[in-house]
Motif scaffolding. Sequence first.
Motif, mmCIF file in Angstrom:
data_model
loop_
_atom_site.group_PDB
_atom_site.id
_atom_site.type_symbol
_atom_site.label_atom_id
_atom_site.label_comp_id
_atom_site.label_asym_id
_atom_site.label_seq_id
_atom_site.Cartn_x
_atom_site.Cartn_y
_atom_site.Cartn_z
ATOM 1 N N GLY A 1 4.366 7.269 0.769
ATOM 2 C CA GLY A 1 3.733 6.150 0.079
ATOM 3 C C GLY A 1 4.691 4.982 -0.104
ATOM 4 N N SER A 2 5.917 5.292 -0.478
ATOM 5 C CA SER A 2 6.930 4.242 -0.650
ATOM 6 C C SER A 2 7.223 3.543 0.670
ATOM 7 C CB SER A 2 8.215 4.828 -1.230
ATOM 8 O OG SER A 2 7.980 5.357 -2.510
ATOM 9 N N ALA A 3 7.357 4.314 1.736
ATOM 10 C CA ALA A 3 7.622 3.725 3.058
ATOM 11 C C ALA A 3 6.460 2.839 3.509
ATOM 12 C CB ALA A 3 7.883 4.827 4.083
ATOM 13 N N MET A 4 5.247 3.291 3.276
ATOM 14 C CA MET A 4 4.078 2.487 3.663
ATOM 15 C C MET A 4 3.970 1.224 2.806
ATOM 16 S SD MET A 4 1.239 5.399 4.237
ATOM 17 C CE MET A 4 0.922 6.072 5.840
ATOM 18 N N TYR A 5 4.266 1.330 1.527
ATOM 19 C CA TYR A 5 4.252 0.163 0.643
ATOM 20 C C TYR A 5 5.298 -0.848 1.116
ATOM 21 C CZ TYR A 5 3.915 -2.570 -3.658
ATOM 22 O OH TYR A 5 3.727 -3.587 -4.553
ATOM 23 N N PHE A 6 6.488 -0.360 1.439
ATOM 24 C CA PHE A 6 7.551 -1.238 1.926
ATOM 25 C C PHE A 6 7.132 -1.907 3.236
ATOM 26 C CE2 PHE A 6 11.467 -2.108 4.300
ATOM 27 C CZ PHE A 6 12.138 -2.910 3.384
ATOM 28 N N ALA A 7 6.533 -1.153 4.143
ATOM 29 C CA ALA A 7 6.071 -1.727 5.418
ATOM 30 C C ALA A 7 4.987 -2.782 5.174
ATOM 31 C CB ALA A 7 5.556 -0.624 6.336
ATOM 32 N N GLN A 8 4.103 -2.526 4.213
ATOM 33 C CA GLN A 8 3.076 -3.511 3.863
ATOM 34 C C GLN A 8 3.736 -4.779 3.312
ATOM 35 O OE1 GLN A 8 0.502 -2.387 0.659
ATOM 36 N NE2 GLN A 8 -0.628 -4.289 0.751
ATOM 37 N N TRP A 9 4.736 -4.607 2.483
ATOM 38 C CA TRP A 9 5.459 -5.743 1.920
ATOM 39 C C TRP A 9 6.106 -6.572 3.035
ATOM 40 C CZ3 TRP A 9 11.037 -6.134 1.178
ATOM 41 C CH2 TRP A 9 11.420 -7.208 0.373
ATOM 42 N N VAL A 10 6.707 -5.895 4.011
ATOM 43 C CA VAL A 10 7.311 -6.603 5.145
ATOM 44 C C VAL A 10 6.237 -7.364 5.924
ATOM 45 C CG1 VAL A 10 8.492 -6.287 7.368
ATOM 46 C CG2 VAL A 10 9.312 -5.069 5.337
ATOM 47 N N CYS A 11 5.090 -6.743 6.157
ATOM 48 C CA CYS A 11 3.983 -7.434 6.838
ATOM 49 C C CYS A 11 3.582 -8.697 6.079
ATOM 50 C CB CYS A 11 2.773 -6.509 6.987
ATOM 51 S SG CYS A 11 2.960 -5.216 8.207
ATOM 52 N N ALA A 12 3.451 -8.596 4.767
ATOM 53 C CA ALA A 12 3.052 -9.755 3.958
ATOM 54 C C ALA A 12 4.114 -10.853 4.020
ATOM 55 C CB ALA A 12 2.803 -9.328 2.512
#
Length: 146
Positions: free
Chosen positions: A113-124
């Motif tokens: 979940g943390s890795a996916m949240y971080f990846a989403q943050w990078v996308c944004a």
Amino acid sequence: MRQLPIWLAAAWAMSLTMLGFMVVPMLFVHLPTPAMAGQMAAKLFSAQTWISVACGAMLLMTFRSNRLLVPVESARAATLFIVGGVLLALLVELAVAPRIVARENLALWHRWGSAMYFAQWVCALVVFKKMISALLPANAGSDVQA
């Protein structure tokens, strides 16, 4: 109206930043138990998912409007990151979060979940950077004469 994509991308990126890097850590510091902090964090992350979906959908709509708000090349380049970020948000909400709340292999699912949240943050952040570079003049503010 022309700067709407910048504002949407900024709202998405900053909401992820504030929640993930400031609000949730403060919950774990200031609430009496980690369980209470975790329950509140789960609710906040759930709300963040729908903020991400709304910002992503509105960004995509600005790309498809009759009045061209974003250059086509920039819209194409940002679309992959928008769709990726929204899909990551939905994956965390619908697949990972229920496992974390159920405390099912908590360490594993929390890392995912943390890795996916971080990846989403990078996308944004990438979308925000693309909108800034596409919509703001390259030398904004440089026309000030001494």
